[in-house]
Design a protein around this motif. Structure first.
Motif, PDB file in Angstrom:
ATOM      1  N   PHE A  97       0.813  -1.205   0.000  1.00 56.25           N
ATOM      2  CA  PHE A  97       0.000   0.000   0.000  1.00 56.25           C
ATOM      3  C   PHE A  97       0.854   1.265   0.000  1.00 56.25           C
ATOM      4  N   VAL A  98       0.458   2.222  -0.839  1.00 53.93           N
ATOM      5  CA  VAL A  98       1.096   3.536  -0.915  1.00 53.93           C
ATOM      6  C   VAL A  98       0.038   4.583  -0.582  1.00 53.93           C
ATOM      7  N   ALA A  99       0.280   5.392   0.425  1.00 52.32           N
ATOM      8  CA  ALA A  99      -0.675   6.433   0.814  1.00 52.32           C
ATOM      9  C   ALA A  99      -0.485   7.654  -0.080  1.00 52.32           C
ATOM     10  N   VAL A 100      -1.499   7.962  -0.892  1.00 56.44           N
ATOM     11  CA  VAL A 100      -1.455   9.120  -1.782  1.00 56.44           C
ATOM     12  C   VAL A 100      -2.588  10.059  -1.387  1.00 56.44           C
ATOM     13  N   ASP A 101      -2.218  11.218  -0.852  1.00 54.25           N
ATOM     14  CA  ASP A 101      -3.189  12.215  -0.412  1.00 54.25           C
ATOM     15  C   ASP A 101      -3.255  13.312  -1.471  1.00 54.25           C
ATOM     16  N   THR A 102      -4.361  13.401  -2.200  1.00 54.37           N
ATOM     17  CA  THR A 102      -4.456  14.348  -3.307  1.00 54.37           C
ATOM     18  C   THR A 102      -4.479  15.804  -2.835  1.00 54.37           C
ATOM     19  N   GLU A 103      -4.737  16.040  -1.549  1.00 58.59           N
ATOM     20  CA  GLU A 103      -4.704  17.399  -1.016  1.00 58.59           C
ATOM     21  C   GLU A 103      -3.343  17.767  -0.434  1.00 58.59           C
ATOM     22  N   ALA A 104      -2.509  16.790  -0.197  1.00 57.90           N
ATOM     23  CA  ALA A 104      -1.213  17.052   0.437  1.00 57.90           C
ATOM     24  C   ALA A 104      -0.182  16.085  -0.134  1.00 57.90           C
ATOM     25  N   LEU A 105       0.112  16.232  -1.413  1.00 59.30           N
ATOM     26  CA  LEU A 105       1.067  15.343  -2.080  1.00 59.30           C
ATOM     27  C   LEU A 105       2.456  15.497  -1.480  1.00 59.30           C
TER      28      LEU A 105
ATOM     29  N   ALA B   7       6.767  14.721  -1.558  1.00 56.68           N
ATOM     30  CA  ALA B   7       7.807  14.934  -2.558  1.00 56.68           C
ATOM     31  C   ALA B   7       7.924  13.753  -3.517  1.00 56.68           C
ATOM     32  N   ARG B   8       7.667  12.537  -3.021  1.00 63.29           N
ATOM     33  CA  ARG B   8       7.742  11.349  -3.873  1.00 63.29           C
ATOM     34  C   ARG B   8       6.807  11.464  -5.063  1.00 63.29           C
ATOM     35  N   ASP B   9       5.551  11.804  -4.809  1.00 66.72           N
ATOM     36  CA  ASP B   9       4.557  11.867  -5.876  1.00 66.72           C
ATOM     37  C   ASP B   9       4.807  13.043  -6.812  1.00 66.72           C
ATOM     38  N   ILE B  10       5.298  14.136  -6.281  1.00 75.54           N
ATOM     39  CA  ILE B  10       5.622  15.299  -7.112  1.00 75.54           C
ATOM     40  C   ILE B  10       6.765  14.973  -8.067  1.00 75.54           C
ATOM     41  N   HIS B  11       7.815  14.337  -7.556  1.00 76.23           N
ATOM     42  CA  HIS B  11       8.971  13.999  -8.389  1.00 76.23           C
ATOM     43  C   HIS B  11       8.640  12.883  -9.374  1.00 76.23           C
ATOM     44  N   LEU B  12       7.807  11.924  -8.964  1.00 78.83           N
ATOM     45  CA  LEU B  12       7.435  10.837  -9.867  1.00 78.83           C
ATOM     46  C   LEU B  12       6.721  11.361 -11.102  1.00 78.83           C
ATOM     47  N   ALA B  13       5.777  12.265 -10.913  1.00 76.09           N
ATOM     48  CA  ALA B  13       5.030  12.793 -12.059  1.00 76.09           C
ATOM     49  C   ALA B  13       5.950  13.505 -13.033  1.00 76.09           C
TER      50      ALA B  13
ATOM     51  N   ASP C 186      -0.290  18.101 -15.811  1.00 72.05           N
ATOM     52  CA  ASP C 186      -0.177  18.596 -17.180  1.00 72.05           C
ATOM     53  C   ASP C 186       0.937  17.851 -17.901  1.00 72.05           C
ATOM     54  N   GLU C 187       1.254  18.294 -19.094  1.00 71.02           N
ATOM     55  CA  GLU C 187       2.237  17.608 -19.931  1.00 71.02           C
ATOM     56  C   GLU C 187       3.645  17.666 -19.355  1.00 71.02           C
ATOM     57  N   ARG C 188       3.879  18.547 -18.386  1.00 68.09           N
ATOM     58  CA  ARG C 188       5.201  18.653 -17.744  1.00 68.09           C
ATOM     59  C   ARG C 188       5.300  17.800 -16.486  1.00 68.09           C
ATOM     60  N   GLY C 189       4.187  17.188 -16.101  1.00 65.32           N
ATOM     61  CA  GLY C 189       4.173  16.415 -14.866  1.00 65.32           C
ATOM     62  C   GLY C 189       3.918  17.251 -13.637  1.00 65.32           C
ATOM     63  N   VAL C 190       3.268  18.397 -13.808  1.00 63.75           N
ATOM     64  CA  VAL C 190       2.906  19.261 -12.681  1.00 63.75           C
ATOM     65  C   VAL C 190       1.456  18.971 -12.316  1.00 63.75           C
ATOM     66  N   TRP C 191       1.244  18.499 -11.076  1.00 67.35           N
ATOM     67  CA  TRP C 191      -0.111  18.140 -10.650  1.00 67.35           C
ATOM     68  C   TRP C 191      -0.995  19.368 -10.518  1.00 67.35           C
ATOM     69  N   LEU C 192      -2.239  19.263 -10.976  1.00 63.20           N
ATOM     70  CA  LEU C 192      -3.216  20.329 -10.802  1.00 63.20           C
ATOM     71  C   LEU C 192      -3.913  20.156  -9.461  1.00 63.20           C
ATOM     72  N   ARG C 193      -4.285  21.283  -8.843  1.00 63.35           N
ATOM     73  CA  ARG C 193      -5.014  21.240  -7.580  1.00 63.35           C
ATOM     74  C   ARG C 193      -6.368  20.564  -7.765  1.00 63.35           C
ATOM     75  N   GLY C 194      -6.839  19.904  -6.709  1.00 69.89           N
ATOM     76  CA  GLY C 194      -8.119  19.220  -6.778  1.00 69.89           C
ATOM     77  C   GLY C 194      -9.285  20.152  -7.059  1.00 69.89           C
TER      78      GLY C 194
ATOM     79  N   SER D 223       4.142  18.744   6.616  1.00 70.38           N
ATOM     80  CA  SER D 223       4.093  18.424   5.185  1.00 70.38           C
ATOM     81  C   SER D 223       3.590  19.632   4.435  1.00 70.38           C
ATOM     82  N   MET D 224       4.370  20.104   3.473  1.00 70.11           N
ATOM     83  CA  MET D 224       3.991  21.260   2.679  1.00 70.11           C
ATOM     84  C   MET D 224       4.179  20.901   1.219  1.00 70.11           C
ATOM     85  N   PRO D 225       3.144  20.332   0.568  1.00 72.09           N
ATOM     86  CA  PRO D 225       3.276  19.841  -0.786  1.00 72.09           C
ATOM     87  C   PRO D 225       3.261  20.953  -1.812  1.00 72.09           C
ATOM     88  N   GLY D 226       3.801  20.631  -2.961  1.00 67.25           N
ATOM     89  CA  GLY D 226       3.589  21.445  -4.138  1.00 67.25           C
ATOM     90  C   GLY D 226       4.509  22.630  -4.302  1.00 67.25           C
ATOM     91  N   HIS D 227       5.529  22.796  -3.456  1.00 62.55           N
ATOM     92  CA  HIS D 227       6.431  23.908  -3.662  1.00 62.55           C
ATOM     93  C   HIS D 227       7.745  23.598  -2.937  1.00 62.55           C
TER      94      HIS D 227
END
Length: 498
Positions: free
Chosen positions: A215-223, A225-231, A257-265, A494-498
């Motif tokens: 199991f991998v915990a993926v929180d779409t509101e608080a991604l 660094a792993r998920d950010i770098h993977l995309a 998007d096409e660059r692998g930058v996640w869009l906010r929910g 945890s401070m995702p996305g920046h």
């Protein structure tokens, strides 16, 4: 006879923003029997007699899930119900399948929370249960019952997933995604294969990426660094038009998007609402005000955080005669209270008043495809309000409540001092869910305890991405110092996305 509340709360189990959640080890036979007894008793008290005594069960890929499904099946049998094990399926798939057959359902999933925890989401014959139902379940009384050795029932039917795939392939226009190359980040998501089949059925070229047997915990509101770098890595390697994914049980979407930058929910929710031609949109107070600025619908209703509040407000809108009623949450999960006709598709999309990820992913990709835009360009087509979210983990809910109550008593100036200091004046103060402070500039800081885990969540909104990130950093820093006298300084920030 023992109160269900007493049994559940003797351990860590609590109703939160979406079902019952807690430590996996606390979902033992006694707790599962008590919860199911209270649930079925509530159904019996609110529905006509003579209903089918059948319940659908499903689960996610957590290691603890099969044992909990087995305990629920044993409890159902003891209560005179036959259980149908649908296996590993997304939550919206089991909800849709059960609603069509007018039978209740229970989905064992902790969604995005850590692997040592789990949860159970309950659905009545008409869909997701409400807050009144939760209170009635907790107040029910049950005998302890003899302990047994439950075994996981065989999967009786495998068509819930197939029906879910067909739901979207038929409701979107034929060849809606032809020409798009999509990467599906599978991790341990319950619906990863179903999502691939939907996208392929709509004409996209699909590659399944990054699957995990654990199991991998993926929180779409608080991604993290792993998920950010993977995309970003997937995007560089595959030349994809987008990377898509969901949380663990398939009801919260991720789209990059096409660059692998996640869009906010809440950006995804707004784009989906625009695509389906929504007339009334219901969304919690944590979703950005880009919805108001976009002026895409006739009516906007704001609620507390949690799908039961969104479902209740959508139902009220339908009763009032509103049409094309939808809802979305800041995590991207999308709900529909009206049947929707999408473009010139072969079939209407039936209402599904519970969170779903697939409709959002398909709608965003279709909107980009039919307008000849990249996903990044599509995201820029909505008003430029930027949001960030983060959390302080290891922050007990009781402590959060005490702290926020103290600030609430001090009013708008107390909130300003606690969250932003003396840097800026405050314009307004909202206590719908936690504390939401609007500054003179229009920037927003919102702090609330998580309803699912011992975390304090923070949301910020501003006219620029950099300012939203700055506000989040500064506020989380203040909150971390704010409680250091009462907790060890080991909680994770945890401070995702920046």
């Amino acid at each position: 006879m023992v109160c269900v509340r007493e049994i559940l709360e003797s351990g860590s189990l609590r109703f939160g923003t979406s079902g019952v959640r807690g430590l996996a080890c606390d979902f033992d036979e006694t707790a599962c029997h008590a919860l199911l007894h209270g649930f079925l008793h509530r159904l019996a008290s609110t529905e006509p007699s003579g209903q089918r005594r059948v319940i659908a069960l499903g689960g996610d890929r957590r290691a603890s899930t099969p044992a909990i499904v087995a305990s629920l099946a044993a409890a159902a049998e003891k209560l005179g119900f036959r259980s149908i094990n649908l296996g590993v399926v997304p939550t919206p798939a089991i909800a849709s399948w059960a609603m069509k057959r007018r039978i209740p359902a229970a989905m064992v999933t902790g969604s995005h929370i850590p692997a040592d925890r789990n949860g159970i989401k309950l659905f009545g014959r008409a869909g997701e249960i409400g807050k009144d139902d939760e209170l009635a379940i907790l107040d029910a009384h049950v005998d302890g019952g003899a302990r047994t050795s439950p075994t996981l029932p065989a999967i009786e039917r495998a068509d819930a997933g197939a029906a879910y795939v067909e739901r979207y392939v038929r409701a979107f226009p034929e060849a809606a995604l032809v020409g798009l190359r999509i990467g599906v980040y599978g991790h341990s998501a319950a619906g990863r294969e179903h999502l691939c089949r939907v996208l392929e059925g709509l004409g996209a070229r699909v590659e399944l990426l990054g699957c995990s047997d654990t199991f991998v915990a993926v929180d779409t509101e608080a991604l993290d660094a792993r998920d950010i770098h993977l995309a970003a890595s997937f995007a560089r390697q595959g030349r994809f038009d987008a990377i898509v994914s969901t949380d663990g049980d398939g009801d919260r979407p991720l789209v990059s998007d096409e660059r692998g930058v996640w869009l906010r929910g809440d950006v995804l929710g707004l784009l989906c609402a625009r695509y389906v031609g929504a007339s009334t949109v219901v969304t919690p107070i944590t979703s950005s005000t880009a919805l108001e600025h976009a002026r895409l619908c006739d009516e906007i209703v704001r609620t507390r955080v949690g799908s039961p509040y969104v479902v209740a407000a959508m139902a009220e809108a339908v009763r009032a005669g509103r049409r094309r009623v939808v809802g979305y949450e800041a995590n991207g999960g999308f709900l529909t209270a009206s049947d929707l006709q999408l473009e010139d598709a072969d079939a209407c999309l039936p209402a599904l008043p519970t969170r779903d990820a697939t409709i959002v992913i398909c709608a965003v990709l279709r909107e980009a495809r039919r307008h000849g835009l990249r996903v990044s360009e599509l995201a820029r087509s909505i008003p430029p309000r930027f949001s960030k979210s983060g959390r302080l983990s290891g922050f007990p809910t009781e402590l959060s409540a005490r702290r926020l109550a103290r600030i609430r008593a001090e009013g708008i100036e107390g909130a300003r001092r606690a969250f932003v200091g003396d840097t800026e004046a405050a314009r307004s103060f909202d206590t719908t869910d936690g504390l939401r402070l609007v500054l003179a500039s229009g920037d927003v800081v919102h702090v609330r305890p998580s309803g699912n885990a011992p975390e304090l969540r923070c949301y910020t909104e501003a006219a620029s991405d950099a300012r939203a990130a700055q506000l989040l950093d500064e506020t989380l820093g203040r909150l971390a110092r704010w409680r250091m006298g009462e907790l060890p300084a080991t909680a994770d920030v945890s401070m995702p996305g920046h």
